[in-house]
Structure formats: structure tokens, C-alpha cells
Write a protein that holds these residues in place. Structure first.
Motif, PDB file in Angstrom:
ATOM      1  N   ARG A 276       0.812  -1.214   0.000  1.00  0.00           N
ATOM      2  CA  ARG A 276       0.000   0.000   0.000  1.00  0.00           C
ATOM      3  C   ARG A 276       0.845   1.264   0.000  1.00  0.00           C
ATOM      4  O   ARG A 276       0.376   2.337  -0.375  1.00  0.00           O
ATOM      5  N   GLY A 277       2.092   1.155   0.439  1.00  0.00           N
ATOM      6  CA  GLY A 277       2.937   2.346   0.488  1.00  0.00           C
ATOM      7  C   GLY A 277       3.423   2.756  -0.884  1.00  0.00           C
ATOM      8  O   GLY A 277       3.338   1.988  -1.848  1.00  0.00           O
ATOM      9  N   PRO A 278       3.943   3.941  -0.982  1.00  0.00           N
ATOM     10  CA  PRO A 278       4.462   4.421  -2.266  1.00  0.00           C
ATOM     11  C   PRO A 278       5.725   3.667  -2.656  1.00  0.00           C
ATOM     12  O   PRO A 278       6.550   3.337  -1.807  1.00  0.00           O
ATOM     13  N   VAL A 279       5.897   3.382  -3.944  1.00  0.00           N
ATOM     14  CA  VAL A 279       7.075   2.698  -4.467  1.00  0.00           C
ATOM     15  C   VAL A 279       7.722   3.593  -5.505  1.00  0.00           C
ATOM     16  O   VAL A 279       7.054   4.057  -6.432  1.00  0.00           O
ATOM     17  N   SER A 280       9.013   3.838  -5.302  1.00  0.00           N
ATOM     18  CA  SER A 280       9.716   4.724  -6.235  1.00  0.00           C
ATOM     19  C   SER A 280       9.909   4.038  -7.585  1.00  0.00           C
ATOM     20  O   SER A 280       9.859   2.816  -7.705  1.00  0.00           O
ATOM     21  N   GLU A 281      10.097   4.882  -8.585  1.00  0.00           N
ATOM     22  CA  GLU A 281      10.288   4.348  -9.939  1.00  0.00           C
ATOM     23  C   GLU A 281      11.553   3.502 -10.030  1.00  0.00           C
ATOM     24  O   GLU A 281      11.568   2.445 -10.665  1.00  0.00           O
ATOM     25  N   GLU A 282      12.602   3.948  -9.360  1.00  0.00           N
ATOM     26  CA  GLU A 282      13.858   3.204  -9.380  1.00  0.00           C
ATOM     27  C   GLU A 282      13.699   1.844  -8.704  1.00  0.00           C
ATOM     28  O   GLU A 282      14.170   0.820  -9.212  1.00  0.00           O
ATOM     29  N   ARG A 283      13.008   1.845  -7.575  1.00  0.00           N
ATOM     30  CA  ARG A 283      12.786   0.567  -6.870  1.00  0.00           C
ATOM     31  C   ARG A 283      11.929  -0.373  -7.707  1.00  0.00           C
ATOM     32  O   ARG A 283      12.159  -1.590  -7.762  1.00  0.00           O
ATOM     33  N   LEU A 284      10.953   0.172  -8.399  1.00  0.00           N
ATOM     34  CA  LEU A 284      10.085  -0.652  -9.236  1.00  0.00           C
ATOM     35  C   LEU A 284      10.864  -1.263 -10.400  1.00  0.00           C
ATOM     36  O   LEU A 284      10.676  -2.435 -10.749  1.00  0.00           O
ATOM     37  N   GLN A 285      11.757  -0.465 -10.989  1.00  0.00           N
ATOM     38  CA  GLN A 285      12.559  -0.989 -12.082  1.00  0.00           C
ATOM     39  C   GLN A 285      13.484  -2.125 -11.622  1.00  0.00           C
ATOM     40  O   GLN A 285      13.636  -3.145 -12.298  1.00  0.00           O
ATOM     41  N   LYS A 286      14.101  -1.946 -10.442  1.00  0.00           N
ATOM     42  CA  LYS A 286      14.958  -2.999  -9.907  1.00  0.00           C
ATOM     43  C   LYS A 286      14.157  -4.260  -9.603  1.00  0.00           C
ATOM     44  O   LYS A 286      14.601  -5.388  -9.849  1.00  0.00           O
ATOM     45  N   THR A 287      12.957  -4.043  -9.084  1.00  0.00           N
ATOM     46  CA  THR A 287      12.108  -5.202  -8.770  1.00  0.00           C
ATOM     47  C   THR A 287      11.718  -5.945 -10.028  1.00  0.00           C
ATOM     48  O   THR A 287      11.754  -7.180 -10.088  1.00  0.00           O
ATOM     49  N   MET A 288      11.345  -5.194 -11.082  1.00  0.00           N
ATOM     50  CA  MET A 288      10.960  -5.844 -12.328  1.00  0.00           C
ATOM     51  C   MET A 288      12.160  -6.539 -12.989  1.00  0.00           C
ATOM     52  O   MET A 288      12.008  -7.598 -13.611  1.00  0.00           O
ATOM     53  N   ALA A 289      13.340  -5.939 -12.853  1.00  0.00           N
ATOM     54  CA  ALA A 289      14.537  -6.600 -13.375  1.00  0.00           C
ATOM     55  C   ALA A 289      14.800  -7.910 -12.635  1.00  0.00           C
ATOM     56  O   ALA A 289      15.166  -8.939 -13.233  1.00  0.00           O
ATOM     57  N   LEU A 290      14.595  -7.881 -11.308  1.00  0.00           N
ATOM     58  CA  LEU A 290      14.750  -9.099 -10.512  1.00  0.00           C
ATOM     59  C   LEU A 290      13.736 -10.160 -10.938  1.00  0.00           C
ATOM     60  O   LEU A 290      14.061 -11.339 -11.100  1.00  0.00           O
ATOM     61  N   VAL A 291      12.494  -9.699 -11.156  1.00  0.00           N
ATOM     62  CA  VAL A 291      11.457 -10.635 -11.598  1.00  0.00           C
ATOM     63  C   VAL A 291      11.838 -11.233 -12.954  1.00  0.00           C
ATOM     64  O   VAL A 291      11.686 -12.438 -13.190  1.00  0.00           O
ATOM     65  N   SER A 292      12.337 -10.405 -13.842  1.00  0.00           N
ATOM     66  CA  SER A 292      12.721 -10.890 -15.168  1.00  0.00           C
ATOM     67  C   SER A 292      13.831 -11.921 -15.069  1.00  0.00           C
ATOM     68  O   SER A 292      13.786 -12.964 -15.743  1.00  0.00           O
ATOM     69  N   ARG A 293      14.842 -11.676 -14.219  1.00  0.00           N
ATOM     70  CA  ARG A 293      15.939 -12.635 -14.074  1.00  0.00           C
ATOM     71  C   ARG A 293      15.448 -13.958 -13.496  1.00  0.00           C
ATOM     72  O   ARG A 293      15.834 -15.033 -13.936  1.00  0.00           O
ATOM     73  N   GLN A 294      14.572 -13.865 -12.493  1.00  0.00           N
ATOM     74  CA  GLN A 294      14.085 -15.090 -11.864  1.00  0.00           C
ATOM     75  C   GLN A 294      13.186 -15.880 -12.820  1.00  0.00           C
ATOM     76  O   GLN A 294      13.223 -17.112 -12.843  1.00  0.00           O
ATOM     77  N   VAL A 295      12.377 -15.171 -13.611  1.00  0.00           N
ATOM     78  CA  VAL A 295      11.552 -15.871 -14.598  1.00  0.00           C
ATOM     79  C   VAL A 295      12.434 -16.541 -15.648  1.00  0.00           C
ATOM     80  O   VAL A 295      12.172 -17.678 -16.065  1.00  0.00           O
ATOM     81  N   SER A 296      13.493 -15.850 -16.086  1.00  0.00           N
ATOM     82  CA  SER A 296      14.419 -16.452 -17.040  1.00  0.00           C
ATOM     83  C   SER A 296      15.083 -17.685 -16.447  1.00  0.00           C
ATOM     84  O   SER A 296      15.268 -18.715 -17.117  1.00  0.00           O
ATOM     85  N   ARG A 297      15.434 -17.571 -15.179  1.00  0.00           N
ATOM     86  CA  ARG A 297      16.057 -18.719 -14.511  1.00  0.00           C
ATOM     87  C   ARG A 297      15.101 -19.899 -14.438  1.00  0.00           C
ATOM     88  O   ARG A 297      15.477 -21.046 -14.706  1.00  0.00           O
ATOM     89  N   LEU A 298      13.850 -19.614 -14.074  1.00  0.00           N
ATOM     90  CA  LEU A 298      12.844 -20.684 -14.026  1.00  0.00           C
ATOM     91  C   LEU A 298      12.619 -21.272 -15.419  1.00  0.00           C
ATOM     92  O   LEU A 298      12.478 -22.490 -15.580  1.00  0.00           O
TER      93      LEU A 298
END
Length: 489
Positions: A276-298
């Protein structure tokens, strides 16, 4: 001791005993036949000699009786008696087999001839004048005849004694062969019980216990050489099954670990995005990059598992087309460069194209696996070098790193499914099927994969694939000096 050699020896021994027995029987039968003929000849000789003696005595008695009665004895009657005696003597002479018999027959012949001559002279002389001479010649003939009969009887008894002696020898030989046969069979049965039946029962019990979930049961290494080999094969199979079972457990643990880490990261990323809290654009990009790496790994993990399953099921297919090896290597290196790898990637390419008749997706999968391992097991900032070169009728795709290296002992199990070396397990998690799948893909293309490595000095994996024939001579490029790609230097 080898079961084959023992059985061969036993069969050879039994065959030899049978051959000896058959040969002895033939020899004995032949000798008995000859002895029987000799005995028959001796008996016939005795009978002929006795007939001659009886005829001679009968002639003497008839002549004497006729003379006493005053009857006239003619020369014709003497000639008839001589012909009869000569026929009997000739029959006796044909049955003579020794020089001694022939000499006695000559004496008999001479004596009875003198006796007949004396009888003929007596017909022309006054009565009683020749009686003493006739009696002397008759006694001489009778003595020679009796000596001939005694000699024939002696020969018959000698033949009989020899037959008895051979009969005893045959009985002893038969008894000896029978004893040897019984003894050989007993020894063979005892040896078979100890060296064959008992080990076979041990192997059977071990198999039964192993089938009843006694995984640590092993067959006894005893008995004949073939049974020891059988037990050794069973034990090796049991060890292999135990290793496969352990590999499956390790595989499941590795899969669970590899799935848990990406899933945990995805779960945390999802929780962060949905907070529910605010998420910065930079944090969101890092999170999506992490998600992308983990999906690629899977995706890579699931792809390796599927490829391994297809390979084992014999359903692995290639979609072949002609591609440039340098182009494939460039796309793989660009992929890892774009992911922000913390290593220096170098790409060495020849001046001209190197055509390959291959499945480009699968070749890129092999290079992806090799480059991923090189990055995974190398320290940050180290150099990973990808090289493409032509060698004769082959194209070499090499990946060289400066990582932890692999020992010679670990290299023997490097391409075994679900097998990971000790240093690899410590450095990074995984299930150990990537290199196995890579090797099967390379072999499906008619190539091979090699490794050169030593602990602490890095590793070089080299994929050797057959070069595709060029479409035209103008498009065929000869390998020249390597050029460094400035973008990835």
C-alpha cells in the motif's frame, strides 16, 4: 576356477574314459576272437589226430584178424587204407600252426608210411616174419601221434589260460573305469554344490532381498569365475541403482532449492509491488529486473528438465538450417551483455562466415549454458572469452573462463546427468543437467564437446561441430586472423 574350464575338463575326462573303455573293449573282443579261433584249431587238431590214431589202430587190428583167420590181404586194401590215412593226416597238417607240430606230423607221416610198407612186405613173406618190424613201426607212429595230441592239448590249455588272464584284466579295467567314473561324478557334484549351486542360491537370495527394498544387499563374491562375474555385475548394478536413487534425491533437492529461490524472490517482489505504500520508480525498475531474471532462470530450469526428458524418451528433434557460427555466438554474448553481467565478455570471430548445418536455437542453448556456467563459477570482474574458429572440416565454439576450475577426477562425471562436482556445489546451486543436455545436443549434430581445466586455473569448454558445405565458392570464406569485437572488449 572357471566353470567353463571345469565342465570342459569333466566332459573331456568322461569322453577319454569312454574312449579308453571302448578301445579296450575292441581290443579284448579282437583278442578273444583270435584266442577262440586258436582254441578251435587246437581242438580240431586233437580231434583229427585222434581220428588218425583210431583209424590206424583199427587198420592194424583188421589186418591182424584177417591174417589170423587165414584170409588173403590184398595190396588194394592197403592202398585204400593208405588213402584214408593220408586224407586224415592232410586235414591234421592244415590245422598245424607251429614248427613243432609240423615236425611231429612229419614223424607221424614217416612212421605210418614205414608201417604200411612193412605190411606190404609181410604179404609177400612167410607168416610171422615181419610182425616184429610192423609192431615197431606202429609203436613209433603211435608215440608221435600221442606227442602231437599232447602238444595240441598243451596249446589249448595255454590259450585257455591266456583267455582267463585277459578276462581278469578286462574285469579289472572295467572296475577301474567304473570307479573313476563314479569318483569323477562325485567330485564334480561336490564341486558344483560348493562352487555353483551355493553361489547361485546366494545371488538369488540377494536379488530377492534387493527386490524387497533391501537396497544395501549385495551378492556374495564366491564360487566359479563366471558366478563371481555375475555377482560383480549384480553388485555394480545395485551400486548404480543406489547412485541413481541418490542422484534422484539430490536432483529433487536441487530442483526444490532452485525453484524455491526464484519463487521466494517473485513472492517478495509481488509483495513489494502490491504494498500500500508508495514505491519509487527506481525501486520498481529494480524489482521488475529481478522478476525478469528469476523468470528467465525458471524458464531455463524448466527447459533443461524438458529437454532431458525428451532426450531420455528418444523424442528429441532438431530443426536444421544453415547459419553462421559467428552470428550465433554474437547473439549469445549480446544477451549476457544486456543483462548487465559483472564480467568482461570477449568475443573472438574469424574474418569470414563459418556456415553450420544446425538447429540454431539448440546451438544457442549450448552456448548459453556454457557462458552461464563460466559467469557463474568465475569471480566478478574476470574475463570470459567466447571464441569461434574454423579447424579443417570443423567449427570450434570455445568458452574460456578464469574460474575455479575442474579436477581430472571431477571431469569424468562432468557430463553425467544430476552429477555436480564438489566445487560446483559449493559455488552455486543447481541440479546438474545443463552440461548433460548440452552434450546430447552437440552429439545429435554429429559433433562433440571437450573440456580442458585444472583447479584454480579456469576452464575451457570447446564445442566441435562439422562445417556445412558452402552454397557457392564465392561465399566460402577461409578462416583468417581473429578480430576482437570492440563492443564487448
Amino acid at each position: 576356477m572357471s566353470l567353463k574350464r571345469v565342465i570342459t575338463f569333466a566332459v573331456a575326462l568322461l569322453a577319454s574314459l569312454g574312449l579308453v573303455a571302448a578301445t579296450s573293449l575292441v581290443i579284448l573282443t579282437t583278442y578273444l576272437h583270435r584266442a577262440t579261433l586258436s582254441l578251435q584249431t587246437a581242438v580240431e587238431g586233437i580231434q583229427s589226430t585222434e581220428d588218425f590214431e583210431v583209424t590206424l589202430l583199427d587198420l592194424h587190428q583188421r589186418l591182424g584178424s584177417r591174417m589170423q583167420r587165414g584170409e588173403v590181404v590184398t595190396v588194394d586194401s592197403l592202398d585204400e587204407a593208405e588213402r584214408q590215412l593220408s586224407a586224415l593226416l592232410d586235414r591234421t597238417r592244415r590245422q598245424a600252426t607251429t614248427e613243432e607240430e609240423r615236425e611231429l606230423l612229419s614223424r607221424v607221416d614217416k612212421a605210418y608210411s614205414q608201417y604200411l610198407d612193412a605190411q606190404a612186405l609181410a604179404l609177400q613173406s612167410p607168416p610171422g616174419q615181419m610182425s616184429a618190424q610192423i609192431t615197431r613201426h606202429l609203436e613209433t607212429a603211435i608215440v608221435a601221434i600221442n606227442q602231437l595230441i599232447s602238444l595240441n592239448i598243451q596249446e589249448a590249455r595255454l590259450n585257455e589260460s591266456q583267455v582267463d588272464r585277459w578276462n581278469q584284466m578286462a574285469d579289472l579295467a572295467g572296475l577301474g573305469v567304473a570307479v573313476l567314473l563314479v569318483l569323477g561324478v562325485v567330485v564334480l557334484l561336490v564341486w558344483m554344490r560348493r562352487a555353483v549351486f551355493h553361489p547361485l542360491l546366494g545371488i538369488s537370495r540377494a536379488m530377492r532381498r534387493f527386490g524387497d527394498h533391501g537396497e544395501r544387499t549385495r551378492a556374495p563374491m564366491e564360487g566359479a569365475e563366471e558366478l563371481r562375474d555375475m555377482a560383480r555385475t549384480f553388485n555394480e548394478m545395485a551400486d548404480s541403482l543406489m547412485n541413481q536413487r541418490q542422484a534422484r534425491l539430490t536432483f529433487l533437492a536441487g530442483v526444490a532449492h532452485d525453484l524455491r529461490n526464484p519463487l521466494s524472490a517473485l513472492k517478495m517482489s509481488a509483495a513489494l509491488v502490491t504494498s500500500r505504500g508508495p514505491v519509487s520508480e527506481e525501486r520498481l525498475q529494480k524489482t521488475m529486473a529481478l522478476v525478469s531474471r528469476q523468470v528467465s532462470r525458471l524458464d531455463r530450469l524448466v527447459g533443461d528438465l524438458l529437454d532431458s526428458t525428451r532426450i531420455e524418451a528418444g523424442q528429441f528433434e532438431l530443426k536444421l538450417e544453415e547459419r553462421d557460427a559467428g552470428e550465433l555466438a554474437t547473439s549469445v554474448v549480446e544477451l549476457y551483455r544486456s543483462s548487465g553481467a559483472a564480467h568482461e565478455l570477449r568475443l573472438l570471430l574469424p574474418e569470414g562466415p563459418l556456415p553450420l548445418r544446425c538447429d540454431p536455437t539448440r546451438v544457442e542453448q549450448v552456448l548459453n549454458n556454457l557462458v552461464s556456467n563460466a559467469l557463474k563459477y568465475s569471480r566478478e570482474g574476470s574475463v570470459v572469452e567466447v571464441e569461434v574458429r574454423g579447424e579443417g572440416e570443423e567449427v570450434w565454439l570455445s568458452v574460456k573462463d578464469q574460474g575455479i576450475g575442474i579436477s581430472a577426477e571431477e571431469q569424468r562425471h562432468l557430463f553425467t546427468p544430476f552429477q555436480r562436482t564438489g566445487s560446483a556445489r559449493e559455488k552455486a546451486p543447481g541440479v546438474g543437467i545443463g552440461l548433460s543436455v548440452a552434450r546430447r545436443i552437440v552429439e545429435a549434430h554429429g559433433g562433440r564437446i571437450e573440456v580442458e581445466s585444472s583447479p584454480g586455473r579456469g576452464s575451457t569448454f570447446r564445442v566441435r561441430l562439422p562445417r556445412a558445405p558452402s552454397v557457392s565458392a564465392s561465399r566460402e570464406a577461409r578462416p583468417g586472423p581473429f578480430v576482437r569485437d570492440p563492443v564487448f572488449s
